[in-house]
Design an enzyme around this catalytic site. Sequence first.
Site, mmCIF file in Angstrom:
data_model
loop_
_atom_site.group_PDB
_atom_site.id
_atom_site.type_symbol
_atom_site.label_atom_id
_atom_site.label_comp_id
_atom_site.label_asym_id
_atom_site.label_seq_id
_atom_site.Cartn_x
_atom_site.Cartn_y
_atom_site.Cartn_z
ATOM 1 N N ARG A 277 -0.198 -7.563 -6.740
ATOM 2 C CA ARG A 277 0.891 -8.252 -6.906
ATOM 3 C C ARG A 277 1.325 -9.244 -5.667
ATOM 4 O O ARG A 277 1.999 -10.222 -5.761
ATOM 5 C CB ARG A 277 2.106 -7.142 -7.106
ATOM 6 C CG ARG A 277 2.361 -6.723 -8.444
ATOM 7 C CD ARG A 277 3.160 -5.468 -8.652
ATOM 8 N NE ARG A 277 2.402 -4.281 -8.212
ATOM 9 C CZ ARG A 277 3.081 -3.144 -7.670
ATOM 10 N NH1 ARG A 277 4.416 -3.171 -7.717
ATOM 11 N NH2 ARG A 277 2.551 -2.406 -7.511
ATOM 12 N N GLU B 55 2.996 5.129 -0.580
ATOM 13 C CA GLU B 55 4.090 5.683 -0.813
ATOM 14 C C GLU B 55 3.683 6.831 -1.941
ATOM 15 O O GLU B 55 4.209 7.887 -2.026
ATOM 16 C CB GLU B 55 5.244 4.930 -1.624
ATOM 17 C CG GLU B 55 6.446 5.800 -1.641
ATOM 18 C CD GLU B 55 7.527 4.965 -2.401
ATOM 19 O OE1 GLU B 55 7.137 3.987 -2.939
ATOM 20 O OE2 GLU B 55 8.609 5.442 -2.650
HETATM 21 N N1 LIG Z 1 8.807 1.760 -5.457
HETATM 22 C C1 LIG Z 1 7.927 0.912 -5.668
HETATM 23 N N2 LIG Z 1 7.867 -0.024 -6.566
HETATM 24 C C2 LIG Z 1 6.892 -0.755 -6.820
HETATM 25 N N3 LIG Z 1 5.820 -0.990 -6.039
HETATM 26 C C3 LIG Z 1 5.694 -0.130 -5.228
HETATM 27 C C4 LIG Z 1 6.654 0.746 -4.795
HETATM 28 N N4 LIG Z 1 6.292 1.628 -3.851
HETATM 29 C C5 LIG Z 1 5.184 1.326 -3.076
HETATM 30 N N5 LIG Z 1 4.799 0.089 -4.105
HETATM 31 C C6 LIG Z 1 3.520 -0.747 -4.102
HETATM 32 O O1 LIG Z 1 2.851 -0.329 -2.855
HETATM 33 C C7 LIG Z 1 2.513 -1.018 -1.833
HETATM 34 C C8 LIG Z 1 3.740 -0.752 -0.719
HETATM 35 O O2 LIG Z 1 3.719 0.318 -0.315
HETATM 36 P P1 LIG Z 1 3.555 1.073 1.131
HETATM 37 O O3 LIG Z 1 4.189 2.442 1.209
HETATM 38 O O4 LIG Z 1 4.478 0.096 1.933
HETATM 39 O O5 LIG Z 1 2.446 0.820 1.740
HETATM 40 C C9 LIG Z 1 3.163 -2.403 -2.376
HETATM 41 O O6 LIG Z 1 1.759 -3.100 -2.694
HETATM 42 C C10 LIG Z 1 3.790 -2.025 -3.754
HETATM 43 O O7 LIG Z 1 3.273 -2.917 -4.744
HETATM 44 O O1 LIG Z 2 -0.159 -2.224 -8.539
HETATM 45 P P1 LIG Z 2 -0.788 -3.056 -7.560
HETATM 46 O O2 LIG Z 2 -2.326 -3.592 -8.081
HETATM 47 O O3 LIG Z 2 -0.049 -4.100 -6.904
HETATM 48 O O4 LIG Z 2 -1.243 -1.861 -6.399
HETATM 49 P P2 LIG Z 2 -0.442 -1.097 -5.498
HETATM 50 O O5 LIG Z 2 0.426 -0.472 -6.535
HETATM 51 O O6 LIG Z 2 -1.499 -0.214 -4.882
HETATM 52 O O7 LIG Z 2 0.312 -2.073 -4.994
#
Ligand SMILES: Nc1ncnc2c1ncn2[C@@H]1O[C@H](COP(=O)(O)O)[C@@H](O)[C@H]1O
Ligand SMILES: O=P(O)(O)OP(=O)(O)O
Length: 170
Positions: free
Chosen positions: A58, A95
């Site tokens: 993303r 996370e």
């Molecule tokens: N709650 C979440 N919703 C969507 N995407 C998430 C969520 N938690 C983490 N992400 C994805 O993981 C990374 C960031 O996580 P970090 O714990 O800060 O490393 C980011 O790429 C989000 O797309």
């Molecule tokens: O869904 P993605 O590909 O953006 O990866 P992530 O959940 O590790 O951010």
Amino acid sequence: MDLKSLIRDIPDFPKPGILFRDITTLLRDAEGLRYITDLFAEKCVDLRPEFVVGMESRGFIFGSLLAYKLGAGFIPVRKKGKLPGAVYSIEYALEYGKDCLEIHQDALQADSRVLIVDDLIATGGTATATADLIVKIGCELVGFGFIIELQDLQGRKNLPDVPIISLVQY
Ligand SMILES: Nc1ncnc2c1ncn2[C@@H]1O[C@H](COP(=O)(O)O)[C@@H](O)[C@H]1O
Ligand SMILES: O=P(O)(O)OP(=O)(O)O
């Protein structure tokens, strides 16, 4: 514009206990996409990056849009085994799990001004790992940009001391 109304909440994805902030509903809204791209560029322009580095997958979407708006190059940081050339790798904690990120060794030259972009910051693990890769190459990290910040997780506290921009906070 009410950006939160364009971001969909999906409970228990990708595993129980995670409230997933889904940006696909924002992307499909033409007015919302234009608004957020322009706002992101407005907030980041003073950082004057030569390159925007975006994390798979993303981060590619918002990073590319931002690079275009700022007249910068875009560089993808990908999950393990996806880049064809020689890479630098780093393991990091999510996370919800653990992963490995890679960047082409010849993607950036030392001293380049780099802005790191992702859709969302949670714990900050992904952004910190990416920053470690950038700093290892010898680049100047000028800041971080996120569409969404999950403030409860305090991810920004784990990041290096550079400007951190987020557009929507939960
Ligand atoms: N709650 C979440 N919703 C969507 N995407 C998430 C969520 N938690 C983490 N992400 C994805 O993981 C990374 C960031 O996580 P970090 O714990 O800060 O490393 C980011 O790429 C989000 O797309
Ligand atoms: O869904 P993605 O590909 O953006 O990866 P992530 O959940 O590790 O951010």
